[in-house]
Design a protein around this motif. Sequence first.
Motif, PDB file in Angstrom:
ATOM      1  N   ALA A  41       0.639  -1.225   0.101  1.00  0.00           N
ATOM      2  CA  ALA A  41      -0.089   0.097   0.226  1.00  0.00           C
ATOM      3  C   ALA A  41       0.736   1.365   0.035  1.00  0.00           C
ATOM      4  O   ALA A  41       0.607   2.420  -0.862  1.00  0.00           O
ATOM      5  CB  ALA A  41      -1.049  -0.169   1.206  1.00  0.00           C
ATOM      6  N   LEU A  44       2.370   1.797  -3.487  1.00  0.00           N
ATOM      7  CA  LEU A  44       1.323   2.322  -4.533  1.00  0.00           C
ATOM      8  C   LEU A  44       1.474   3.992  -4.074  1.00  0.00           C
ATOM      9  O   LEU A  44       1.404   4.772  -5.075  1.00  0.00           O
ATOM     10  CB  LEU A  44       0.140   1.658  -4.170  1.00  0.00           C
ATOM     11  CG  LEU A  44      -1.050   2.399  -4.985  1.00  0.00           C
ATOM     12  CD1 LEU A  44      -0.688   2.247  -6.559  1.00  0.00           C
ATOM     13  CD2 LEU A  44      -2.479   1.529  -4.807  1.00  0.00           C
ATOM     14  N   ILE A  48       2.074   7.187  -6.781  1.00  0.00           N
ATOM     15  CA  ILE A  48       1.217   8.161  -7.253  1.00  0.00           C
ATOM     16  C   ILE A  48       1.600   9.443  -6.668  1.00  0.00           C
ATOM     17  O   ILE A  48       1.488  10.235  -7.790  1.00  0.00           O
ATOM     18  CB  ILE A  48      -0.254   7.874  -6.385  1.00  0.00           C
ATOM     19  CG1 ILE A  48      -0.988   6.661  -6.750  1.00  0.00           C
ATOM     20  CG2 ILE A  48      -1.257   9.114  -6.549  1.00  0.00           C
ATOM     21  CD1 ILE A  48      -2.153   6.026  -5.759  1.00  0.00           C
ATOM     22  N   VAL A 187       1.841   3.034 -12.021  1.00  0.00           N
ATOM     23  CA  VAL A 187       0.978   3.108 -10.941  1.00  0.00           C
ATOM     24  C   VAL A 187      -0.214   2.010 -11.038  1.00  0.00           C
ATOM     25  O   VAL A 187      -0.527   1.484  -9.980  1.00  0.00           O
ATOM     26  CB  VAL A 187       0.048   4.456 -11.014  1.00  0.00           C
ATOM     27  CG1 VAL A 187      -0.964   4.765 -10.019  1.00  0.00           C
ATOM     28  CG2 VAL A 187       1.189   5.535 -10.651  1.00  0.00           C
ATOM     29  N   PHE A 188      -0.581   1.733 -12.037  1.00  0.00           N
ATOM     30  CA  PHE A 188      -1.477   0.724 -12.403  1.00  0.00           C
ATOM     31  C   PHE A 188      -1.066  -0.753 -12.016  1.00  0.00           C
ATOM     32  O   PHE A 188      -1.591  -1.659 -11.331  1.00  0.00           O
ATOM     33  CB  PHE A 188      -2.074   0.632 -13.744  1.00  0.00           C
ATOM     34  CG  PHE A 188      -3.163   1.636 -14.213  1.00  0.00           C
ATOM     35  CD1 PHE A 188      -4.324   1.436 -13.673  1.00  0.00           C
ATOM     36  CD2 PHE A 188      -2.904   2.732 -14.926  1.00  0.00           C
ATOM     37  CE1 PHE A 188      -5.331   2.290 -14.040  1.00  0.00           C
ATOM     38  CE2 PHE A 188      -3.684   3.709 -15.407  1.00  0.00           C
ATOM     39  CZ  PHE A 188      -4.783   3.642 -14.621  1.00  0.00           C
ATOM     40  N   THR A 189       0.278  -0.872 -11.994  1.00  0.00           N
ATOM     41  CA  THR A 189       0.853  -2.125 -11.740  1.00  0.00           C
ATOM     42  C   THR A 189       0.881  -2.194 -10.307  1.00  0.00           C
ATOM     43  O   THR A 189       0.732  -3.120  -9.534  1.00  0.00           O
ATOM     44  CB  THR A 189       2.525  -1.854 -12.169  1.00  0.00           C
ATOM     45  OG1 THR A 189       2.573  -2.041 -13.607  1.00  0.00           O
ATOM     46  CG2 THR A 189       3.175  -3.390 -11.440  1.00  0.00           C
ATOM     47  N   GLY A 190       0.951  -1.046  -9.632  1.00  0.00           N
ATOM     48  CA  GLY A 190       1.109  -0.906  -7.930  1.00  0.00           C
ATOM     49  C   GLY A 190      -0.410  -1.280  -7.615  1.00  0.00           C
ATOM     50  O   GLY A 190      -0.526  -1.796  -6.513  1.00  0.00           O
ATOM     51  N   ILE A 191      -1.320  -0.673  -8.353  1.00  0.00           N
ATOM     52  CA  ILE A 191      -2.711  -1.277  -7.897  1.00  0.00           C
ATOM     53  C   ILE A 191      -2.962  -2.608  -8.107  1.00  0.00           C
ATOM     54  O   ILE A 191      -3.430  -3.222  -7.453  1.00  0.00           O
ATOM     55  CB  ILE A 191      -3.905  -0.517  -8.905  1.00  0.00           C
ATOM     56  CG1 ILE A 191      -3.673   1.128  -8.411  1.00  0.00           C
ATOM     57  CG2 ILE A 191      -5.052  -0.953  -8.817  1.00  0.00           C
ATOM     58  CD1 ILE A 191      -4.669   1.945  -9.615  1.00  0.00           C
ATOM     59  N   ALA A 192      -2.565  -3.386  -9.252  1.00  0.00           N
ATOM     60  CA  ALA A 192      -2.738  -4.697  -9.164  1.00  0.00           C
ATOM     61  C   ALA A 192      -1.962  -5.571  -8.014  1.00  0.00           C
ATOM     62  O   ALA A 192      -2.238  -6.261  -7.512  1.00  0.00           O
ATOM     63  CB  ALA A 192      -1.937  -5.131 -10.486  1.00  0.00           C
ATOM     64  N   LEU A 194      -1.404  -4.302  -4.854  1.00  0.00           N
ATOM     65  CA  LEU A 194      -2.360  -4.033  -3.898  1.00  0.00           C
ATOM     66  C   LEU A 194      -3.350  -5.082  -3.850  1.00  0.00           C
ATOM     67  O   LEU A 194      -3.773  -5.894  -2.884  1.00  0.00           O
ATOM     68  CB  LEU A 194      -2.893  -2.665  -3.677  1.00  0.00           C
ATOM     69  CG  LEU A 194      -3.385  -2.353  -2.260  1.00  0.00           C
ATOM     70  CD1 LEU A 194      -3.030  -2.707  -1.331  1.00  0.00           C
ATOM     71  CD2 LEU A 194      -3.958  -0.977  -2.471  1.00  0.00           C
ATOM     72  N   LEU A 195      -4.361  -4.996  -4.810  1.00  0.00           N
ATOM     73  CA  LEU A 195      -5.464  -5.859  -4.955  1.00  0.00           C
ATOM     74  C   LEU A 195      -5.063  -7.357  -4.840  1.00  0.00           C
ATOM     75  O   LEU A 195      -5.813  -8.244  -4.110  1.00  0.00           O
ATOM     76  CB  LEU A 195      -6.108  -5.582  -6.268  1.00  0.00           C
ATOM     77  CG  LEU A 195      -6.858  -4.173  -6.629  1.00  0.00           C
ATOM     78  CD1 LEU A 195      -7.404  -4.191  -7.807  1.00  0.00           C
ATOM     79  CD2 LEU A 195      -7.859  -3.807  -5.361  1.00  0.00           C
TER      80      LEU A 195
END
Length: 372
Positions: A41, A44, A48, A187-192, A194-195
Amino acid sequence: MYVYYIYVGASTVLVPVYLSEISPLRWRGIITSAHQLGTVAAILLVDILSLQEILGKPLYGWRILLGLTLLPAVFQLLTLPFCPESPRYLYIYKEDTEKAERALGMIRRTKDLSKELQYYEREKKEIQGKAKFKWLEIVKNGGMRRALFTSIGIHLSPHLAGIGAILYYSTAIFKAAKVPEPELATVFTGIALLLSTIFVTAIIDCVGRKKLMLYGLCGMGLSYTIITIGFCIQAYLYAKQGIFSVTWTNVLDVACIITVIVFYTVGPGPIPWVIISEFFTQEARPVAVGVSTVVHWFANAFIGLIFKFLLELYPFTLLIFAVNCYIFWIFTKFYVIETKGRPVDDVAREFQQYSDDRKWIHLKSDKHDNRY
């Protein structure tokens, strides 16, 4: 900065151990893996904030980002005094039953603590009369040596499988693949990341640690293999036709980079921090966790330093990591013990049994010890 680095290193040792020691057996995996969840987290959040539109400006952005590390430090200084000491530590090592019961009551919010106290008592009798282990004593003890070797192998696996290189150079990889907004892709890689970590945290106590490690290493290895095939196609087309960038291979490479990160969070990311505290009883845990953590960060630094040289092996740069994934898959399959739902002393006995008998024997836990 050096004080900051010392704190980060110490927290990677202390936080997983503390979370493991205050967790109920049936939720131990979920609670201990919260350490990894908090880490991704934060990654990510930094991704950002590092965007050019926010704090990615070269003149002052990095200074603000560095200063923001003060906020969690202040928060911890204000809240940590209200956190209870580990009841297992108080009961087994300090032999202070009254404080241990009080600390356990604060955490559980219930008066019925008999089952957990019985478990503490059993572990205490198991190590009765033993002093805290030093690292050389752990190496000399057959069962502890095997547990330490297994723990070190598990902590080596994520970094020798290349996750540090992927995370450190993800933006550069996206730029090379001609992604229009490489920073945003990161950033989208970081979201993946985290999820998938949230998902694994929810299922870790249902599926088991060993299975998740096997799934994660296998997925990472296959992803690296597919990326290498894409790199080879690009190299072939460049050699034959002078075309270096092919859209579909770039898309494939980027997709596989994301799957590498997702599969990392399935197993090699959270499992080492969860399982390490489940291998060792109270008298050996601090030294064993410390040694494994040192190896963990040394491997991280090593891969980060040599990856630029590995780039010269293109298109076979990531094939090295694929081979490492398969090697660690074999290591996990045949050498790592499943710890899901098992008391620590039961796991320690199995390691000792392996050492004594020199053969694979599965020891079943008593049913009444599997949950409390």
